[in-house]
Every structure is written in C-alpha cells, then in structure tokens.
Design a protein around this motif. Structure first.
Motif, PDB file in Angstrom:
ATOM      1  N   SER A  28       0.784  -1.303   0.386  1.00  7.01           N
ATOM      2  CA  SER A  28      -0.158   0.279   0.306  1.00  7.01           C
ATOM      3  C   SER A  28       0.868   1.380   0.349  1.00  7.01           C
ATOM      4  CB  SER A  28      -0.384   0.482   1.046  1.00  7.01           C
ATOM      5  OG  SER A  28      -1.646   1.257   0.964  1.00  7.01           O
ATOM      6  N   LYS A  32       0.863   4.701  -3.004  1.00  2.00           N
ATOM      7  CA  LYS A  32       0.691   5.845  -2.688  1.00  2.00           C
ATOM      8  C   LYS A  32       2.096   6.831  -2.959  1.00  2.00           C
ATOM      9  CE  LYS A  32      -1.747   4.665   1.770  1.00  2.00           C
ATOM     10  NZ  LYS A  32      -2.322   5.371   3.084  1.00  2.00           N
ATOM     11  N   LEU A  40      -7.816   1.094  -0.317  1.00  2.01           N
ATOM     12  CA  LEU A  40      -7.164  -0.234  -1.279  1.00  2.01           C
ATOM     13  C   LEU A  40      -7.399  -0.909  -0.589  1.00  2.01           C
ATOM     14  CD1 LEU A  40      -3.240  -0.957  -2.569  1.00  2.01           C
ATOM     15  CD2 LEU A  40      -4.376  -2.579  -0.201  1.00  2.01           C
ATOM     16  N   ALA A 101      -5.005  -6.332  -5.575  1.00  2.00           N
ATOM     17  CA  ALA A 101      -5.498  -5.377  -4.542  1.00  2.00           C
ATOM     18  C   ALA A 101      -6.408  -4.449  -5.345  1.00  2.00           C
ATOM     19  CB  ALA A 101      -3.824  -4.868  -4.833  1.00  2.00           C
ATOM     20  N   LEU A 103      -8.443  -0.443  -5.769  1.00  9.48           N
ATOM     21  CA  LEU A 103      -7.909   0.634  -4.999  1.00  9.48           C
ATOM     22  C   LEU A 103      -8.815   1.645  -6.133  1.00  9.48           C
ATOM     23  CD1 LEU A 103      -5.859   2.235  -7.655  1.00  9.48           C
ATOM     24  CD2 LEU A 103      -3.908   0.557  -6.387  1.00  9.48           C
ATOM     25  N   THR A 105      -9.019   5.455  -7.667  1.00  6.99           N
ATOM     26  CA  THR A 105      -8.405   6.786  -7.511  1.00  6.99           C
ATOM     27  C   THR A 105      -8.854   7.472  -8.853  1.00  6.99           C
ATOM     28  OG1 THR A 105      -6.342   6.934  -9.117  1.00  6.99           O
ATOM     29  CG2 THR A 105      -7.531   5.613  -9.764  1.00  6.99           C
TER      30      THR A 105
END
Length: 464
Positions: A28, A32, A40, A101, A103, A105
């Motif tokens: 993570s 970033k 996430l 993963a 996430l 955005t």
C-alpha cells in the motif's frame, strides 16, 4: 525519490516482512508513492483479507464482473466507474494469481505507472508465495515435532555438546537412567555411531548420527528399548528407515532453500541488470516449485498418517488426465531424452480427477527419472484400457528396473531401493506410498512387474 529507487527500497522492505499483513502494508505504501488513490483492499479467493487502517471495504459492484478476467490476464486494469477509476492489480507468481489489490482513484494512471504496478505486483507475488511456503514448512516442522513427542522412541539432538531438542520419551528414559546421558556424551565425543545400554534387565539401543541442517552440523541420537530379541530386529529396521528419512528430508529441504537464500541475497546486495534479475528470479521460481512439491508430498503424507486423506469422485475423461500429465512431464522427458507414448481412446471413470492425475504423474516421473541412460532408445508408455466394469491404467518403461527382492517394499512409506543411483535422484520415498493410498481410496489395486535392466510395468485397476 525516483521510481527506480522506490522499487529498490520496496525490494529491501519486503525481504524483511514476516507475514502477509506487513507485506500488504508495504505494498500500500509504495503504491501511494506512484499513484494517488483513495482506498485499497486486498482480495484472495473473492474475500477481502486486508483493509488499510481505518479503511473501508470497496463494494463488489465496482469489480466483481472483472475478477476472473484480470486473474487470467495477470495485468493491472483500471475501469471507469461513475466519477472514479477502479484499479484491479493482480499479485501473482508465474501464471498463478495469489491475490488482487483493488483500489479507487480519481484519475487513470499512465502506461508507465501501470508497468511499475505490474513489476510491484510480481515482486509482491514472489514474496507472498515464499511467505506461504515458509508457513507450510513451519507447520510441517510443528507436525513432525508432535509426531516425535508421541513416539515411543527417545530422540535427542545435540548442537556441539548442548542438547538442542529432546522429545518426551527421551526425557523419560534419561530421567529413569541417570548415567545414560553421560554415556551418550562420551560416545558422541568418540564419534561412535551405535551402542547398547543395559540397566536392571532393560536394554536400550542408542544410535548416533551426524546430520547437517542449513550448513550447521547436528548430532541426532535415537534411544530405543530393545528388551526382547524380536524387538531388537524390528526396531533396527525402523531406525534405518527413520534415519534415512530424516537425513534425506533435511537434504531435500536444505537444497532449494539454500539456493533461494543465496540468489535472493545476491539480488539484494548487488546491482543487477533486468536480464540478470530475470535469470535469478527464474532460478528462485524453479527452486520454490521444487520446495512446494516436496511440501505437498509431506502434507499428503500427514493426511495419510492421520487417515484424513479424502477423495471427491466425478465422471472423468481419463484421456484428458493423461494429456495433462504428458504436458506436465514434457520438459522433464526432454531433459532425460525419454520418449512418452500414449494409447488412450474414450475412457471414462468415476474418480477424483486431481488425485488420479497425481497417481499418473508420480508413476510417469518415476519412470522418467529411473530411465536407463545406457540405452539408445528410452521410452515411457501410458495406456488407459476400458475393461467393462473397470479401467486399467498402465505405465511401462524400459528403464533400469527394480530388483525382485525389493518389489514387495517399494510401496512402504519412506522406502527407497538401496543403491547409489537411487540416492543420486531427488525424492522423499513417499510418492508410491501416497499413490497406493489414493488407489485404495478408489477401492482399486496397484500392481508392479519389473526386471532389472529391462524395465517396469505399473498397473492401476479402478472400478468404474
């Protein structure tokens, strides 16, 4: 800090992680640094296994329809959803997806960032696989310690002159026979390998063996009650089996782990080109697969020992199993210059396809490994024959063969034919014992015919 430095720092960080949670935290953090995202999650088998501190679970509506597609492609994918982008980054090793993963955005990443995410995911996958492998090793160690502690034999392991491990039986024997420990120390110093101890009409046989674990020497001492002559003979045979197994398993575990450690340390401590890294990672992957196969044998053996091995039957195309086995062993057959021949037409049976593939794979790899290098033509033939109410799976070869007096022992646990060639070939001595157990769970039988110098024929008979 540029992306290249970030990757180097990340490799250093994940080399130190001890569990999956710290790996995902490190993952993570690096994401970033290269991509601005809001939330996430980490998924495994469809379940959320990691949330950032104070994080929330991303709704399945964002990604559920794309999981299978991403796992097949093994490439980071970003999908527009309302005013956001949903990123699916598969954490993988080889062709196997280990986790994903997910996430959110606000902006679509550039192709360059996606490439970096792909590399980060691959590095994470290697570490994740190794974490899981080491856990399996640790669980296996705990299992065998438990087995040793319920053993009727005493086991003592010395490092230098100090006791490093002693099972419960050894503690009991040594407490009841106060002078025995000093006698053992004396024999260890004299580099003895075997002696007998008598006290009040009770006899013990003590075996002393030097073994090597990860480059450090240990002394393994086995204490047995051999009061009757019949027990002496029986326990000597068990001693040989166990001693060989412990020495063999330590070697089999040490070899791939030592290679993984050496190549990983080199990668961490030396600047390398991408091609050199790829070469090293390929070696690490090969050794990890070797270790995984060994651990799978140990786990199957633990199920065999505890009578917990199960099968799930379904109508199965035997020819498809044969085809998969041929594909799996193709490279090995090429390495040994062995021709694989197949005779299979429209054969179906009600069986556990995974376990039946395991049976055939074991028999075929054994036939390849024990091929006769002195012969110009070397072959392994796989036949599937429909006999009405049963099927026959026949694996034959023209390899080195098995001595006639050993045929009744080859399905015993840990047994390996005692010759120089056998011990030059990797193996645990568990394969055929596991094969026999699987066949018996199918209410079938396995037979073997062999002649030294001419080859072997293994026949598995399974009722439909």
């Amino acid at each position: 800090m540029d992306v290249q430095q970030l990757l180097s720092k990340y490799m250093l960080e994940i080399s130190k992680v001890e569990d999956e949670k710290t790996l995902y935290t490190a993952l993570s953090e690096i994401i970033k640094r290269v991509l601005d995202f809001q939330v996430l999650n980490i998924l495994s088998s469809g379940n959320v296994i990691y949330l950032e501190p104070d994080g929330v679970s991303i709704s399945e509506n964002y990604y559920s329809d794309y999981i299978s597609w991403v796992e097949e492609r093994l490439h980071p994918t970003f999908l527009p959803f309302e005013d956001l982008y949903v990123g699916l980054v598969p954490i993988f090793k080889g062709k196997k997806s280990l986790a994903i993963a997910v996430l959110l955005t606000t902006s679509e990443p550039t192709p360059e960032i996606i490439d970096y995410l792909q590399l980060i995911a691959y590095l994470s996958g290697i570490t994740l696989e190794n974490l899981r492998l080491f856990k399996m090793v640790d669980d296996s160690r705990k299992y065998f310690e438990t087995v040793l502690n319920v053993s009727n034999d005493g086991i003592v392991v010395f490092k230098d002159t100090e006791i490093e491990f002693m099972n419960l039986k050894a503690k009991q024997i040594l407490e009841e026979n106060g002078s025995l420990l000093e006698k053992i120390r004396e024999e260890v110093e004299h580099e003895s390998s075997f002696f007998e101890f008598e006290k009040e009409s009770t006899f013990f046989s003590i075996t002393i063996k030097k073994v090597e674990f990860f480059g450090e020497e240990r002394i393994l001492v086995s204490l047995r009650n051999i009061t009757t002559e019949k027990e002496i003979q029986k326990l000597k045979e068990v001693d040989k089996i166990k001693t060989n197994f412990i020495a063999n398993i330590s070697h089999e575990l040490r070899t791939p782990l030592a290679a993984i450690k050496a190549y990983t340390e080199t990668m961490l401590n030396m600047p390398m080109t991408l091609e050199e890294m790829q070469e090293f990672l390929t070696i690490i992957q090969t050794q990890s697969e070797r270790l995984e196969n060994l651990l799978n044998d140990l786990l199957d053996f633990s199920q065999l020992e505890s009578n917990t091995m199960k099968i799930v039957k379904e109508s199965t195309d035997v020819c498809k199993i044969v085809e998969d086995v041929v594909k799996s062993t193709k490279q090995m057959a090429n390495d040994y210059d062995v021709d694989i021949r197949v005779d299979c037409k429209n054969v179906t049976v009600n069986c556990d396809p995974g376990r039946m593939e395991q049976v055939l794979l074991n028999l075929v790899t054994n036939a390849i490994k024990f091929s006769d290098k002195s012969k110009e033509e070397r072959y392994v033939k796989i036949e599937a024959i429909d006999d009405g109410d049963q099927i026959r799976l026949v694996v034959s070869d023209n390899g080195i063969g098995i001595p006639g007096d050993k045929l009744d022992k080859i399905f015993d646990k840990f047994y390996r034919v005692d010759n120089d060639l056998t011990y030059s070939i990797p193996g645990t001595g568990l394969g055929l014992a596991i094969v026999k157990e699987i066949v018996q769970l199918h209410k079938g039988t396995i037979q073997v015919e062999s002649e030294e110098g001419k080859g072997s024929i293994f026949t598995v008979i399974i009722p439909k």
